[in-house]
Design an enzyme around this catalytic site. Structure first.
Site, PDB file in Angstrom:
ATOM      1  N   HIS A   2       0.793  -1.202   0.023  1.00 58.48           N
ATOM      2  CA  HIS A   2      -0.117   0.096   0.008  1.00 58.48           C
ATOM      3  C   HIS A   2       0.732   1.390   0.056  1.00 58.48           C
ATOM      4  O   HIS A   2       1.875   1.357   0.750  1.00 58.48           O
ATOM      5  CB  HIS A   2      -0.817   0.006   1.252  1.00 58.48           C
ATOM      6  CG  HIS A   2      -1.749   1.149   1.404  1.00 58.48           C
ATOM      7  ND1 HIS A   2      -2.908   1.525   0.387  1.00 58.48           N
ATOM      8  CD2 HIS A   2      -1.877   2.325   2.321  1.00 58.48           C
ATOM      9  CE1 HIS A   2      -3.510   2.498   0.768  1.00 58.48           C
ATOM     10  NE2 HIS A   2      -3.004   2.941   1.941  1.00 58.48           N
ATOM     11  N   HIS A  31       1.761  10.691  -1.544  1.00 60.06           N
ATOM     12  CA  HIS A  31       0.893  10.369  -0.470  1.00 60.06           C
ATOM     13  C   HIS A  31       0.841  11.877   0.494  1.00 60.06           C
ATOM     14  O   HIS A  31       1.767  11.821   1.352  1.00 60.06           O
ATOM     15  CB  HIS A  31       1.263   9.152   0.248  1.00 60.06           C
ATOM     16  CG  HIS A  31       0.525   8.553   1.230  1.00 60.06           C
ATOM     17  ND1 HIS A  31       0.646   7.821   2.344  1.00 60.06           N
ATOM     18  CD2 HIS A  31      -1.051   8.719   1.303  1.00 60.06           C
ATOM     19  CE1 HIS A  31      -0.476   7.277   2.997  1.00 60.06           C
ATOM     20  NE2 HIS A  31      -1.519   7.949   2.274  1.00 60.06           N
TER      21      HIS A  31
END
Length: 248
Positions: A32, A109
């Site tokens: 992830h 992110h």
């Protein structure tokens, strides 16, 4: 992961009775926000973050940045290390920096990485050369700040980089390890955008199971429960399912 850390070629080590099993029926371990190990703490926030968050970050930068960096960093191993540990599904969030005059793309992110996308994926291609029977799923998504021109340039670079290693979606909708090995294909490239419609080498978005748990026991419990419910997109996918991943 301890067994995988000693077996970077685990796919080629699978028993022969699994070689003809579609990848949709195999558990593919995934990562992830795979590139969050190289986030640049000094980079700007991605444009999709809220204005309030952006103002807060500007006013209290010294306090917000360490917190953002710690929260956003979900991996601490390089992509080569993840590959050697057995990870075969990579969640790759791609973006172009706002007002950047270059065509360089980065992973994101909340903030951007310091490594570019193409230099990172070049490392993946080199790793695959040394492990000819390992297959990876590269799931590119988000694409913040990327124009149509940048999309086309990026896709051209990907096709050039991986070449015959790419498994075309329109040719093979349910690949197996044996079929991929025979064709010399090692990369399933998922491109979550409308652009794959013009590029048969690219796959659409691939659903997956996201455990998002804190312990191995909780991950196993989550996966066992979902297994009883059926594989991701089983009811709607014309392929009868799709590759799944278990989060690290």
């Amino acid at each position: 992961m301890s067994k995988m850390s000693c077996s970077p070629d685990w796919m080629s080590s699978l028993p022969e009775e699994l070689w003809d099993t579609p990848l949709t029926e195999l558990a593919i371990p995934g990562s992830h926000d795979a590139m969050s190990y190289c986030l640049d703490i000094n980079s700007p926030l991605v444009p999709s973050e809220s204005d309030c968050f952006r103002i807060l970050d500007g006013l209290f930068y010294c306090f917000t940045r360490p917190t953002i960096f710690k929260w956003a960093t979900t991996q601490d191993k390089s992509i080569e290390e993840q590959l050697s540990m057995g990870i075969r599904y990579f969640d790759l969030r791609v973006a172009h920096k706002l007002k950047d005059p270059s065509s360089d793309l980065y992973f994101t992110h909340i903030i951007y990485t310091h490594l570019t996308v193409l230099e990172t994926l070049s490392s993946v291609a080199l790793w695959l050369n040394s492990h000819p029977k390992e297959v990876v799923i590269l799931a590119c998504s988000h694409f913040e700040g990327i124009s149509d021109e940048l999309h086309q340039s990026f896709i051209f670079s990907l096709k050039k980089m991986f070449g015959s290693k790419l498994c075309p979606h329109e040719v093979c909708v349910a690949p197996t390890l044996r079929s991929l090995w025979a064709a010399g294909q090692q990369v399933i490239l998922s491109y979550d955008s409308q652009h794959p419609l013009r590029h048969p080498e690219l796959w659409p978005d691939i659903p997956y199971w996201w455990a998002n748990q804190h312990t191995a026991k909780e991950v196993i419990s989550y996966l066992d429960w979902n297994k009883e419910q059926g594989r991701p997109a089983c009811s709607s996918s014309p392929e009868g399912g799709s590759p799944m991943r278990a989060e690290r």
